[in-house]
Design a protein around this motif. Structure first.
Motif, PDB file in Angstrom:
ATOM      1  N   GLY A 124      -7.330  13.012 -19.731  1.00 26.99           N
ATOM      2  CA  GLY A 124      -7.276  14.445 -19.496  1.00 26.99           C
ATOM      3  C   GLY A 124      -6.148  14.863 -18.578  1.00 26.99           C
ATOM      4  N   ALA A 125      -5.136  14.020 -18.406  1.00 35.50           N
ATOM      5  CA  ALA A 125      -4.025  14.334 -17.507  1.00 35.50           C
ATOM      6  C   ALA A 125      -3.001  15.205 -18.228  1.00 35.50           C
ATOM      7  CB  ALA A 125      -3.362  13.052 -17.019  1.00 35.50           C
ATOM      8  N   THR A 126      -2.597  16.298 -17.593  1.00 38.79           N
ATOM      9  CA  THR A 126      -1.585  17.167 -18.183  1.00 38.79           C
ATOM     10  C   THR A 126      -0.176  16.729 -17.822  1.00 38.79           C
ATOM     11  OG1 THR A 126      -1.769  18.657 -16.274  1.00 38.79           O
ATOM     12  CG2 THR A 126      -3.162  19.135 -18.193  1.00 38.79           C
ATOM     13  N   ASP A 127      -0.037  15.970 -16.751  1.00 39.84           N
ATOM     14  CA  ASP A 127       1.274  15.480 -16.311  1.00 39.84           C
ATOM     15  C   ASP A 127       1.205  13.951 -16.266  1.00 39.84           C
ATOM     16  OD1 ASP A 127       3.712  14.952 -15.192  1.00 39.84           O
ATOM     17  OD2 ASP A 127       3.381  16.056 -13.325  1.00 39.84           O
ATOM     18  N   LEU A 128       1.450  13.324 -17.412  1.00 37.56           N
ATOM     19  CA  LEU A 128       1.267  11.877 -17.548  1.00 37.56           C
ATOM     20  C   LEU A 128       2.588  11.194 -17.863  1.00 37.56           C
ATOM     21  CD1 LEU A 128      -0.619   9.370 -17.847  1.00 37.56           C
ATOM     22  CD2 LEU A 128      -0.815   9.970 -20.276  1.00 37.56           C
ATOM     23  N   ARG A 129       2.880  10.132 -17.104  1.00 30.18           N
ATOM     24  CA  ARG A 129       4.073   9.317 -17.354  1.00 30.18           C
ATOM     25  C   ARG A 129       3.605   7.901 -17.678  1.00 30.18           C
ATOM     26  NH1 ARG A 129       8.759   7.737 -12.913  1.00 30.18           N
ATOM     27  NH2 ARG A 129       9.848   6.219 -14.209  1.00 30.18           N
ATOM     28  N   THR A 130       4.168   7.309 -18.718  1.00 31.51           N
ATOM     29  CA  THR A 130       3.770   5.967 -19.134  1.00 31.51           C
ATOM     30  C   THR A 130       4.954   5.022 -19.060  1.00 31.51           C
ATOM     31  OG1 THR A 130       2.069   6.820 -20.627  1.00 31.51           O
ATOM     32  CG2 THR A 130       2.837   4.564 -21.006  1.00 31.51           C
ATOM     33  N   VAL A 131       4.747   3.874 -18.428  1.00 30.28           N
ATOM     34  CA  VAL A 131       5.776   2.839 -18.341  1.00 30.28           C
ATOM     35  C   VAL A 131       5.170   1.541 -18.878  1.00 30.28           C
ATOM     36  CG1 VAL A 131       7.231   1.453 -16.826  1.00 30.28           C
ATOM     37  CG2 VAL A 131       6.914   3.892 -16.364  1.00 30.28           C
ATOM     38  N   PRO A 138      -2.808 -10.060 -16.849  1.00 28.46           N
ATOM     39  CA  PRO A 138      -3.061 -10.718 -15.562  1.00 28.46           C
ATOM     40  C   PRO A 138      -1.871 -10.689 -14.602  1.00 28.46           C
ATOM     41  CG  PRO A 138      -3.912 -12.059 -17.364  1.00 28.46           C
ATOM     42  CD  PRO A 138      -3.092 -10.964 -17.989  1.00 28.46           C
ATOM     43  N   GLU A 139      -0.645 -10.592 -15.156  1.00 22.42           N
ATOM     44  CA  GLU A 139       0.545 -10.603 -14.307  1.00 22.42           C
ATOM     45  C   GLU A 139       1.031  -9.197 -13.958  1.00 22.42           C
ATOM     46  OE1 GLU A 139       0.666 -12.496 -17.372  1.00 22.42           O
ATOM     47  OE2 GLU A 139      -0.321 -14.059 -16.186  1.00 22.42           O
ATOM     48  N   LEU A 140       0.310  -8.176 -14.416  1.00 22.82           N
ATOM     49  CA  LEU A 140       0.826  -6.811 -14.311  1.00 22.82           C
ATOM     50  C   LEU A 140       1.047  -6.372 -12.866  1.00 22.82           C
ATOM     51  CD1 LEU A 140       1.643  -4.329 -15.896  1.00 22.82           C
ATOM     52  CD2 LEU A 140      -0.735  -3.568 -15.869  1.00 22.82           C
ATOM     53  N   ALA A 141       0.079  -6.622 -11.992  1.00 22.39           N
ATOM     54  CA  ALA A 141       0.189  -6.139 -10.621  1.00 22.39           C
ATOM     55  C   ALA A 141       1.329  -6.809  -9.855  1.00 22.39           C
ATOM     56  CB  ALA A 141      -1.132  -6.350  -9.878  1.00 22.39           C
ATOM     57  N   ALA A 142       1.698  -8.029 -10.252  1.00 23.84           N
ATOM     58  CA  ALA A 142       2.751  -8.760  -9.548  1.00 23.84           C
ATOM     59  C   ALA A 142       4.110  -8.625 -10.227  1.00 23.84           C
ATOM     60  CB  ALA A 142       2.381 -10.240  -9.441  1.00 23.84           C
ATOM     61  N   ASN A 143       4.176  -7.881 -11.313  1.00 27.33           N
ATOM     62  CA  ASN A 143       5.416  -7.770 -12.073  1.00 27.33           C
ATOM     63  C   ASN A 143       6.429  -6.890 -11.341  1.00 27.33           C
ATOM     64  OD1 ASN A 143       7.033  -6.077 -14.276  1.00 27.33           O
ATOM     65  ND2 ASN A 143       6.569  -8.090 -15.138  1.00 27.33           N
ATOM     66  N   ALA A 148       8.551  -1.587  -9.398  1.00 27.83           N
ATOM     67  CA  ALA A 148       9.657  -0.626  -9.327  1.00 27.83           C
ATOM     68  C   ALA A 148       9.229   0.727  -9.903  1.00 27.83           C
ATOM     69  CB  ALA A 148      10.866  -1.176 -10.077  1.00 27.83           C
ATOM     70  N   ALA A 149       8.468   0.702 -11.002  1.00 30.95           N
ATOM     71  CA  ALA A 149       7.997   1.943 -11.606  1.00 30.95           C
ATOM     72  C   ALA A 149       7.058   2.694 -10.664  1.00 30.95           C
ATOM     73  CB  ALA A 149       7.288   1.635 -12.929  1.00 30.95           C
ATOM     74  N   VAL A 150       6.198   1.960  -9.982  1.00 31.60           N
ATOM     75  CA  VAL A 150       5.262   2.582  -9.042  1.00 31.60           C
ATOM     76  C   VAL A 150       6.016   3.206  -7.871  1.00 31.60           C
ATOM     77  CG1 VAL A 150       3.444   2.101  -7.372  1.00 31.60           C
ATOM     78  CG2 VAL A 150       3.297   1.144  -9.676  1.00 31.60           C
ATOM     79  N   ASP A 152       9.128   4.205  -7.747  1.00 29.01           N
ATOM     80  CA  ASP A 152       9.882   5.359  -8.232  1.00 29.01           C
ATOM     81  C   ASP A 152       8.965   6.568  -8.410  1.00 29.01           C
ATOM     82  OD1 ASP A 152      12.357   6.549  -9.465  1.00 29.01           O
ATOM     83  OD2 ASP A 152      11.019   6.660 -11.199  1.00 29.01           O
ATOM     84  N   PHE A 153       7.767   6.322  -8.946  1.00 31.16           N
ATOM     85  CA  PHE A 153       6.803   7.399  -9.140  1.00 31.16           C
ATOM     86  C   PHE A 153       6.369   7.992  -7.794  1.00 31.16           C
ATOM     87  CE2 PHE A 153       2.254   8.576  -9.399  1.00 31.16           C
ATOM     88  CZ  PHE A 153       2.336   9.615 -10.313  1.00 31.16           C
ATOM     89  N   LEU A 154       6.046   7.119  -6.843  1.00 22.44           N
ATOM     90  CA  LEU A 154       5.627   7.589  -5.520  1.00 22.44           C
ATOM     91  C   LEU A 154       6.718   8.398  -4.831  1.00 22.44           C
ATOM     92  CD1 LEU A 154       3.695   4.478  -4.160  1.00 22.44           C
ATOM     93  CD2 LEU A 154       2.727   6.679  -4.820  1.00 22.44           C
ATOM     94  N   HIS A 155       7.948   7.942  -4.961  1.00 23.26           N
ATOM     95  CA  HIS A 155       9.067   8.667  -4.347  1.00 23.26           C
ATOM     96  C   HIS A 155       9.176  10.069  -4.937  1.00 23.26           C
ATOM     97  CE1 HIS A 155      12.960   9.432  -2.541  1.00 23.26           C
ATOM     98  NE2 HIS A 155      13.420   9.779  -3.743  1.00 23.26           N
ATOM     99  N   GLY A 156       9.039  10.166  -6.266  1.00 22.86           N
ATOM    100  CA  GLY A 156       9.131  11.468  -6.901  1.00 22.86           C
ATOM    101  C   GLY A 156       7.997  12.391  -6.493  1.00 22.86           C
ATOM    102  N   VAL A 157       6.780  11.837  -6.370  1.00 28.65           N
ATOM    103  CA  VAL A 157       5.627  12.660  -5.999  1.00 28.65           C
ATOM    104  C   VAL A 157       5.735  13.145  -4.566  1.00 28.65           C
ATOM    105  CG1 VAL A 157       3.138  12.619  -5.606  1.00 28.65           C
ATOM    106  CG2 VAL A 157       4.084  11.622  -7.685  1.00 28.65           C
ATOM    107  N   THR A 158       6.078  12.226  -3.646  1.00 26.12           N
ATOM    108  CA  THR A 158       6.129  12.607  -2.233  1.00 26.12           C
ATOM    109  C   THR A 158       7.278  13.553  -1.930  1.00 26.12           C
ATOM    110  OG1 THR A 158       7.405  10.597  -1.762  1.00 26.12           O
ATOM    111  CG2 THR A 158       5.018  10.498  -1.459  1.00 26.12           C
ATOM    112  N   SER A 159       8.412  13.371  -2.570  1.00 25.26           N
ATOM    113  CA  SER A 159       9.551  14.242  -2.302  1.00 25.26           C
ATOM    114  C   SER A 159       9.345  15.625  -2.886  1.00 25.26           C
ATOM    115  CB  SER A 159      10.836  13.631  -2.877  1.00 25.26           C
ATOM    116  OG  SER A 159      10.749  13.500  -4.280  1.00 25.26           O
TER     117      SER A 159
END
Length: 259
Positions: A124-131, A138-143, A148-150, A152-159
């Motif tokens: 139900g997200a209206t503003d969704l970005r998929t990477v 199993p390796e996703l969290a350590a990739n 880098a995607a996370v 970049d996303f945080l930087h965009g949200v906070t700024s």
């Protein structure tokens, strides 16, 4: 931010229940095996389902250990220790299946592994970005690409955070007195789907029920690493009182303001 988000359909709960049964019964010789629960039928009454799962797994564990020659007096402690973990996991899946949280109000990032379906319309997200990154789940969290995607996303949200959003965040925590109260209030906002939580608010008066209480308990256990049960919440449903109970459990100071 979500890593490989997916719904929890009945088929997933059935699969996990069958897997847990397999692990609980293990390789016990000639063990009596009770009929499997009809998970999909019982899903309509989640509290009954969770209770029946606990009873079912405890019985299977006792029968399996008995098949190896252990008496009832020997198995009660180990059974509770092992079964409790499995019941907690299946309870989480049942709660996730029945979850009806409001749709996200801000930007959402989903980082998905190779082979994971990209469809996240159910969020139900209206503003969704998929990477999508080139690794298995199993390796996703350590990739590195996922990290880098996370970032970049945080930087965009906070700024890009608006003054209005910052003001709302201040209102949510306006009268909270300790770091524990602040952290707990954020959990309540997430679990209950409310905008503002005060230290004098009652979890159940804000719409909390047994399934939401279970979700809160699981979050609190992960955050503070303490033995925390629904009974503690029932006995201390007011935020400031519950925060005080948590501080006692973790041995933290019960006074002092957050920054």
């Amino acid at each position: 931010m979500l890593l490989d988000p997916q719904q929890t359909p009945p088929s997933e709960i059935v699969h996990e229940y069958h897997e847990v049964v397999r692990q609980v019964e293990g390789r016990a010789p000639n063990v009596e095996r009770p009929p499997l629960l009809d998970i999909e039928r019982l899903l309509a009454t989640p509290e009954t389902l969770v209770k029946r799962i606990g009873e079912d797994l405890r019985l299977r564990a006792r029968l399996a250990l008995s098949a190896f020659g252990f008496g009832e007096a020997d198995v009660s402690g180990p059974v509770e220790g092992v079964v409790g973990v499995y019941v907690e996991w299946l309870t989480f899946l049942v709660a996730a299946h029945h979850d009806e949280q409001p749709a996200p109000r801000g930007p959402v990032l989903q980082v998905i592994s190779q082979g994971h379906p990209a469809d996240a319309g159910w969020l139900g997200a209206t503003d969704l970005r998929t990477v999508r990154v080139s690794c298995d789940r199993p390796e996703l969290a350590a990739n590195a690409e996922a990290r880098a995607a996370v970032l970049d996303f945080l930087h965009g949200v906070t700024s890009g955070a608006s003054t209005e959003t910052k003001a709302e965040a201040q209102d949510v925590q306006a009268d909270l007195a300790t770091e524990t109260e602040l952290a707990l209030a954020r959990m309540w906002v997430d679990v209950l789907g409310v905008d503002v939580v005060g230290r004098g608010d009652n979890f159940f008066d804000l719409g909390g029920d047994s399934m939401l209480a279970t979700r809160l308990v699981l979050s609190a256990r992960r955050t503070w690493n303490v033995e925390f049960s629904v009974r503690v919440l029932v006995d201390s449903p007011v935020l400031k009182d519950l925060a005080g109970r948590i501080d006692v459990l973790v041995g933290a100071p019960t006074t002092g303001s957050h920054q």
